[in-house]
Each structure stands twice: as structure tokens, then as C-alpha cells.
Motif scaffolding. Structure first.
Motif, PDB file in Angstrom:
ATOM      1  N   PHE A  40      -0.339   1.510   2.478  1.00  0.00           N
ATOM      2  CA  PHE A  40       0.624   0.705   2.986  1.00  0.00           C
ATOM      3  C   PHE A  40       0.946  -0.539   2.121  1.00  0.00           C
ATOM      4  CE2 PHE A  40      -0.842   2.584   6.913  1.00  0.00           C
ATOM      5  CZ  PHE A  40       0.286   3.225   7.329  1.00  0.00           C
ATOM      6  N   VAL A  41       2.297  -0.450   1.541  1.00  0.00           N
ATOM      7  CA  VAL A  41       2.478  -1.455   0.517  1.00  0.00           C
ATOM      8  C   VAL A  41       3.965  -2.230   0.806  1.00  0.00           C
ATOM      9  CG1 VAL A  41       1.685   0.082  -1.151  1.00  0.00           C
ATOM     10  CG2 VAL A  41       3.951   0.300  -0.618  1.00  0.00           C
ATOM     11  N   ALA A  48       0.518  -5.005  -4.144  1.00  0.00           N
ATOM     12  CA  ALA A  48       0.537  -3.864  -3.580  1.00  0.00           C
ATOM     13  C   ALA A  48       1.422  -3.113  -4.637  1.00  0.00           C
ATOM     14  CB  ALA A  48       1.561  -3.929  -2.252  1.00  0.00           C
ATOM     15  N   LEU A  92       2.708  -3.871  10.763  1.00  0.00           N
ATOM     16  CA  LEU A  92       1.459  -3.595  10.380  1.00  0.00           C
ATOM     17  C   LEU A  92       0.295  -4.150  11.106  1.00  0.00           C
ATOM     18  CD1 LEU A  92       0.099  -2.378   7.722  1.00  0.00           C
ATOM     19  CD2 LEU A  92       0.446  -4.492   6.831  1.00  0.00           C
ATOM     20  N   VAL A 109      -0.733  -6.390   2.831  1.00  0.00           N
ATOM     21  CA  VAL A 109      -0.642  -5.231   1.821  1.00  0.00           C
ATOM     22  C   VAL A 109      -1.034  -5.652   0.577  1.00  0.00           C
ATOM     23  CG1 VAL A 109       1.308  -4.239   3.272  1.00  0.00           C
ATOM     24  CG2 VAL A 109       1.778  -5.862   1.250  1.00  0.00           C
ATOM     25  N   PRO A 110      -1.656  -4.603  -0.063  1.00  0.00           N
ATOM     26  CA  PRO A 110      -1.792  -3.350   0.377  1.00  0.00           C
ATOM     27  C   PRO A 110      -2.885  -3.038   1.234  1.00  0.00           C
ATOM     28  CG  PRO A 110      -2.846  -3.514  -1.855  1.00  0.00           C
ATOM     29  CD  PRO A 110      -2.311  -4.797  -1.534  1.00  0.00           C
ATOM     30  N   ASN A 123      -8.498  -3.407   2.770  1.00  0.00           N
ATOM     31  CA  ASN A 123      -7.327  -4.347   2.214  1.00  0.00           C
ATOM     32  C   ASN A 123      -7.739  -5.111   0.946  1.00  0.00           C
ATOM     33  OD1 ASN A 123      -8.808  -6.089   3.691  1.00  0.00           O
ATOM     34  ND2 ASN A 123      -7.131  -7.268   4.153  1.00  0.00           N
TER      35      ASN A 123
END
Length: 306
Positions: A40-41, A48, A92, A109-110, A123
Motif C-alpha cells: 500500500f502506497v 512509499a 488504510l 504508508v508504505p 510498515n
């Protein structure tokens, strides 16, 4: 940023909550497998951004899926434009809280989600790129670059430590400082390092020589955001990136590589910073400039040896 991240007028980044590691042999409990993990970015986030660069350089696009959040973040944290099609989540934070119901920090993020166990693995942004470089080698594309060569790791790690403290995180330490001395301390360290990098790049194409390494991956996202955001928004205004002939040419050289340039989204970058930091920019007006020609010839091929 939260109030807990300012101590004595100084910005102190929160510690990463999830720090498990995906390993090639699966000894960590999370084996490197194709199609199992989701990254996830945000295109706006420099931490990220470097994971996207490495994923592209190593040819891992079909191995590790990606979910991209909206650049505008509010008190609820990062939000997916519609919903994430794999996890079904809208925010998120849902993934953080399902992995740790007691989590109270920022949802950053990331981060990497394991679709098999249904929880966040990590993370820990400093380690995600090196994990992709060292634990997913079986899935690297033919001819993929060695971004973290064993013989250069001590030099890469030393340079990365300096760049993180004074440049990558240094711009945040300047921008979020609430005391003059804290701001000036971060400001001075930032430009001392940029001056040193300018000198370093006078005689070599990339930070470690003729090949792109993890060190370049970590520096580039800050340079890409410097004139557009950090120079004005974070008060890092002694010099622009464009005022450094070697650094500016080096940044354009990297930008010309698709893994760098095609993951650089200036619209997301500017809208995120100028809209989501109301204490710094209460009007939330996004400036139209600067207008920089990132595609201009950089001429740094001349520095390649051999």
C-alpha cells in the motif's frame, strides 16, 4: 503529524509498529511468494515512492500487488479513492486496526499486507526496499540490477544513515519544527549534506559510481519533492535543487529512468502536502509553480567510467 511527534519544538518521527520480515526461506513465517503480498502506497509519500521505484526496477509488478491511496488525507488517515479491491477496505486504518486493535498512532504508508493471514506484515519503511532486493531475488526479472550489492553495503548503509537523518527526515524536521533553534538545526544539517552530495556527484554519475543502488533510490524521492514542496512549504529555502548543477542533473538523470520518472506524480505530491498540513498552509491553496523541465538533457553520461 501528531502532537506526540513534537518534543521540545523538534519533530520526532513515530516508531514503526509492524516490523516482521518476509524471507526467501520462509523462516520468518512469511515466505517470499508471488501474489501473496500487497503493497500500500501513496504517490505523494517519499517513503512509499522508493518502494514503487524498487518494485519497478526489479520487475516485481506481477509478484507484489499495489494499492494506491488518495493524496488528500484527513483526520481519519489515508483513504482509497473508492475502496481497495483486494481487501475491500475504504481507509488504510481498517487494516491497521484489524492487525492490532489497540494501535493508536498514525496509519502510515508504505505497508505490506499478507493476503493469506489477513494482517499487516510491516510498515517499517527503511527495510521494505532492501527486503525486496534481498528476499525476492527468485522473482527478479532477468538482468535486474543489484541495488544492494554485498561488497557495497557498508558504504551504502553509512550514506543512507546520513541522508535519512539530514535530508529525507531533515526536511520534515525543518518543516514541522515549532522552535526556532530546532528549525535552524535541521536547516543547517540539511544544506550541509546537500552541499556535500553536490561535491560528491561532481565526479561520479550516481552516488556509488556507475550503477544505481539503494542509496540513489533513497535520495531521489526527496530531491523530486524539493523545489515543488520542501523549499517553500517546509521553509528549506537556502537553495533550490535547481541551484545545484550536479544534484539537479543527477535528479534528472534518475528521472529519465522509467522506474523513477513514471512513479513521480507531481500533482499528487503538491496536493497532498499543501492541502493536508493546515497548520503550515491554512488556506490550503496549492501553488501553480515551480515550472521545471525534468526532461531536459542532463549530460551526466560523460561521468560513466569505461
Amino acid at each position: 503529524m501528531t502532537a506526540q511527534e513534537v518534543e521540545g519544538g523538534r519533530f520526532v518521527r513515530q516508531r514503526n509498529r509492524f516490523t516482521e520480515t518476509i524471507t526467501a526461506d520462509g523462516g520468518s513465517g512469511y515466505p517470499a511468494e508471488s501474489g501473496r503480498y500487497r503493497l500500500f502506497v501513496s504517490y505523494a509519500c517519499p517513503w512509499a515512492h522508493r518502494t514503487l521505484i524498487v518494485r519497478r526496477l526489479l520487475g516485481l509488478e506481477e509478484v507484489i500487488g499495489v494499492g494506491v491511496v488518495d493524496p488528500i488525507r484527513d483526520e481519519r488517515g489515508w483513504r482509497f479513492p473508492d475502496h481497495d479491491p483486494v481487501t475491500g477496505t475504504v481507509f488504510l486504518s481498517e487494516l491497521y486496526l484489524s492487525s492490532d486493535p489497540g494501535f493508536t498512532g498514525r496509519y502510515t504508508v508504505p505497508c505490506v499486507w499478507d493476503t493469506e493471514t489477513g494482517r499487516l506484515v510491516t510498515n517499517d519503511f527503511p527495510d521494505i526496499t532492501t527486503m525486496l532486493e534481498t528476499e525476492f531475488t527468485a522473482f527478479h526479472r532477468p538482468g535486474a540490477p543489484d541495488l544492494y550489492p554485498v561488497e557495497l553495503r557498508p558504504e551504502i548503509d553509512e550514506l543512507n544513515d546520513l541522508v535519512y537523518r539530514t535530508v529525507n527526515n531533515g526536511v520534515y524536521r525543518a518543516g514541522f519544527a515549532t522552535a526556532q533553534d530546532a528549525y535552524e538545526e535541521a536547516f543547517d544539517a540539511l544544506f550541509a549534506t546537500l552541499d556535500g552530495l553536490e561535491e560528491r556527484l561532481a565526479g561520479r554519475r550516481y552516488l556509488l559510481g556507475d550503477a544505481v543502488t539503494e542509496a540513489d533510490v533513497r535520495l531521489y524521492p526527496t530531491l523530486a519533492r524539493f523545489d515543488a514542496v520542501y523549499y517553500s512549504h517546509f521553509k528549506c529555502n537556502l537553495r533550490r535543487l535547481a541551484d545545484y548543477p550536479n544534484l539537479w542533473g543527477y535528479a534528472r538523470d534518475l528521472y529519465s529512468i522509467p522506474a523513477f520518472g513514471e512513479t513521480t506524480d507531481f500533482d499528487h505530491i503538491k496536493r497532498h502536502y499543501y492541502v493536508t498540513h493546515p497548520t503550515i498552509n491554512p488556506t490550503r491553496i496549492v501553488p501553480k509553480g515551480p515550472l521545471l523541465d525534468w526532461a531536459a538533457p542532463h549530460g551526466r553520461e560523460r561521468l560513466a567510467s569505461g
